[in-house]
Design a protein around this motif. Structure first.
Motif, mmCIF file in Angstrom:
data_model
loop_
_atom_site.group_PDB
_atom_site.id
_atom_site.type_symbol
_atom_site.label_atom_id
_atom_site.label_comp_id
_atom_site.label_asym_id
_atom_site.label_seq_id
_atom_site.Cartn_x
_atom_site.Cartn_y
_atom_site.Cartn_z
ATOM 1 N N GLN A 155 0.857 -1.180 0.000
ATOM 2 C CA GLN A 155 0.000 0.000 0.000
ATOM 3 C C GLN A 155 0.893 1.230 0.000
ATOM 4 O O GLN A 155 1.883 1.283 0.741
ATOM 5 C CB GLN A 155 -0.888 -0.021 1.248
ATOM 6 C CG GLN A 155 -1.858 1.120 1.350
ATOM 7 C CD GLN A 155 -2.686 1.050 2.630
ATOM 8 O OE1 GLN A 155 -2.565 0.122 3.415
ATOM 9 N NE2 GLN A 155 -3.515 2.049 2.830
ATOM 10 N N LYS A 156 0.562 2.215 -0.814
ATOM 11 C CA LYS A 156 1.390 3.403 -0.945
ATOM 12 C C LYS A 156 1.595 4.080 0.410
ATOM 13 O O LYS A 156 0.676 4.206 1.203
ATOM 14 C CB LYS A 156 0.758 4.389 -1.926
ATOM 15 C CG LYS A 156 1.685 5.492 -2.340
ATOM 16 C CD LYS A 156 1.108 6.312 -3.461
ATOM 17 C CE LYS A 156 2.118 7.363 -3.876
ATOM 18 N NZ LYS A 156 1.670 8.138 -5.005
ATOM 19 N N GLU A 157 2.840 4.478 0.674
ATOM 20 C CA GLU A 157 3.317 5.147 1.889
ATOM 21 C C GLU A 157 3.479 4.209 3.084
ATOM 22 O O GLU A 157 3.841 4.646 4.160
ATOM 23 C CB GLU A 157 2.423 6.338 2.257
ATOM 24 C CG GLU A 157 2.444 7.443 1.220
ATOM 25 C CD GLU A 157 1.678 8.681 1.637
ATOM 26 O OE1 GLU A 157 1.123 8.704 2.757
ATOM 27 O OE2 GLU A 157 1.627 9.626 0.833
ATOM 28 N N TYR A 158 3.224 2.928 2.883
ATOM 29 C CA TYR A 158 3.420 1.939 3.943
ATOM 30 C C TYR A 158 4.447 0.921 3.472
ATOM 31 O O TYR A 158 4.581 0.670 2.281
ATOM 32 C CB TYR A 158 2.111 1.215 4.271
ATOM 33 C CG TYR A 158 1.072 2.115 4.889
ATOM 34 C CD1 TYR A 158 0.889 2.140 6.259
ATOM 35 C CD2 TYR A 158 0.283 2.936 4.092
ATOM 36 C CE1 TYR A 158 -0.072 2.967 6.835
ATOM 37 C CE2 TYR A 158 -0.671 3.771 4.657
ATOM 38 C CZ TYR A 158 -0.839 3.785 6.032
ATOM 39 O OH TYR A 158 -1.773 4.608 6.596
ATOM 40 N N PHE A 159 5.158 0.320 4.415
ATOM 41 C CA PHE A 159 6.091 -0.732 4.038
ATOM 42 C C PHE A 159 6.210 -1.748 5.162
ATOM 43 O O PHE A 159 5.881 -1.467 6.315
ATOM 44 C CB PHE A 159 7.478 -0.168 3.680
ATOM 45 C CG PHE A 159 8.202 0.465 4.834
ATOM 46 C CD1 PHE A 159 9.041 -0.283 5.644
ATOM 47 C CD2 PHE A 159 8.055 1.819 5.109
ATOM 48 C CE1 PHE A 159 9.721 0.296 6.713
ATOM 49 C CE2 PHE A 159 8.734 2.411 6.168
ATOM 50 C CZ PHE A 159 9.567 1.646 6.970
ATOM 51 N N ILE A 160 6.672 -2.938 4.782
ATOM 52 C CA ILE A 160 6.936 -4.003 5.743
ATOM 53 C C ILE A 160 8.393 -4.386 5.587
ATOM 54 O O ILE A 160 8.850 -4.697 4.485
ATOM 55 C CB ILE A 160 6.028 -5.220 5.501
ATOM 56 C CG1 ILE A 160 4.577 -4.823 5.747
ATOM 57 C CG2 ILE A 160 6.437 -6.397 6.391
ATOM 58 C CD1 ILE A 160 3.570 -5.886 5.386
ATOM 59 N N ALA A 161 9.126 -4.318 6.684
ATOM 60 C CA ALA A 161 10.535 -4.708 6.690
ATOM 61 C C ALA A 161 10.675 -6.007 7.467
ATOM 62 O O ALA A 161 10.235 -6.106 8.609
ATOM 63 C CB ALA A 161 11.386 -3.617 7.330
ATOM 64 N N ILE A 162 11.263 -6.993 6.822
ATOM 65 C CA ILE A 162 11.564 -8.276 7.462
ATOM 66 C C ILE A 162 13.075 -8.350 7.540
ATOM 67 O O ILE A 162 13.765 -8.157 6.538
ATOM 68 C CB ILE A 162 10.995 -9.449 6.649
ATOM 69 C CG1 ILE A 162 9.469 -9.307 6.542
ATOM 70 C CG2 ILE A 162 11.376 -10.788 7.278
ATOM 71 C CD1 ILE A 162 8.827 -10.301 5.616
ATOM 72 N N PHE A 163 13.594 -8.602 8.730
ATOM 73 C CA PHE A 163 15.046 -8.507 8.889
ATOM 74 C C PHE A 163 15.604 -9.593 9.805
ATOM 75 O O PHE A 163 14.879 -10.213 10.576
ATOM 76 C CB PHE A 163 15.428 -7.137 9.449
ATOM 77 C CG PHE A 163 14.936 -6.907 10.855
ATOM 78 C CD1 PHE A 163 15.711 -7.266 11.948
ATOM 79 C CD2 PHE A 163 13.686 -6.352 11.082
ATOM 80 C CE1 PHE A 163 15.252 -7.072 13.238
ATOM 81 C CE2 PHE A 163 13.221 -6.152 12.372
ATOM 82 C CZ PHE A 163 14.008 -6.515 13.448
ATOM 83 N N ASP A 164 16.897 -9.764 9.671
ATOM 84 C CA ASP A 164 17.642 -10.650 10.567
ATOM 85 C C ASP A 164 18.909 -9.912 10.973
ATOM 86 O O ASP A 164 19.445 -9.114 10.199
ATOM 87 C CB ASP A 164 17.986 -11.958 9.861
ATOM 88 C CG ASP A 164 18.292 -13.076 10.835
ATOM 89 O OD1 ASP A 164 18.154 -12.872 12.058
ATOM 90 O OD2 ASP A 164 18.672 -14.164 10.378
#
Length: 196
Positions: A155-164
């Motif tokens: 969705q525009k202006e939103y993000f999901i960061a998956i990290f290690d």
């Protein structure tokens, strides 16, 4: 659940004409009651289905080995300025040591991050606007940690960061690089001594 709905549908299809024939003067009221019952049954089935879906989503979210942060990017014009943590999983807190970040801006949680990691804002901002996923590694001085991050936006202006956290791997790589450089220096000295 599907079998139950199918059986109820068959039952009603068989019995509604009988009820209508038996009670012609009460037909509108009977139809209203039957329709109300159908809507109620469908509602119960739908709520059950949604609850199972929510439980499945929650178990994926909380059971991940990686950290996950769902965020909203804050822009001035098209320039990313900050982002707000909307939701994080338990592993986020375990890996980073940051607690109670939901609803807070990253600049509140990690002071100085904007100046120390401008590329983080550039990448997250680019993904939040374009929707194109990116994978990268970065060092965050405020946490003294290296991260491997996959970021995407649905969705525009939103993000999901998956990290290690990859700090140990990076330190091992640095040690290997250092030892390689020392061995090269020793080899160069040996060659000079041999030449002399």
């Amino acid at each position: 659940a599907r079998l139950g709905v199918a059986l109820i549908s068959v039952f009603l299809a068989i019995h509604i004409p009988y009820f209508i024939h038996q009670f012609p003067e009460d037909t509108p009221e009977l139809l209203r009651i039957l329709l109300s019952g159908l809507v109620t049954l469908f509602g119960i089935w739908l709520i059950n289905k949604l609850q199972k879906s929510e439980t499945r989503y929650r178990s994926l979210f909380t059971g991940m080995l990686e950290g996950l942060a769902y965020c909203k990017m804050i822009f001035e014009g098209d320039q990313p300025q900050d982002f707000v943590y909307l939701e994080v999983n338990d592993q986020f807190e375990k890996l980073t040591g940051l607690h109670g970040v939901t609803g807070k801006r990253v600049t509140e949680v990690i002071p100085g991050i904007r100046e120390a990691n401008p590329e983080l804002f550039d990448i997250y901002g680019r993904v939040a606007l374009s929707g194109n996923s990116e994978i990268f590694e970065t060092y965050v001085p405020g946490l003294d940690m290296w991260f491997s991050i996959s970021v995407y936006s649905s969705q525009k202006e939103y993000f999901i960061a998956i990290f290690d956290v990859i700090t140990e791997r990076k330190r091992a790589e640095e040690r290997v690089t250092h030892l390689t450089n020392v061995l090269k220096a020793i080899r160069n000295v040996n060659q000079l001594i041999t030449h002399e």
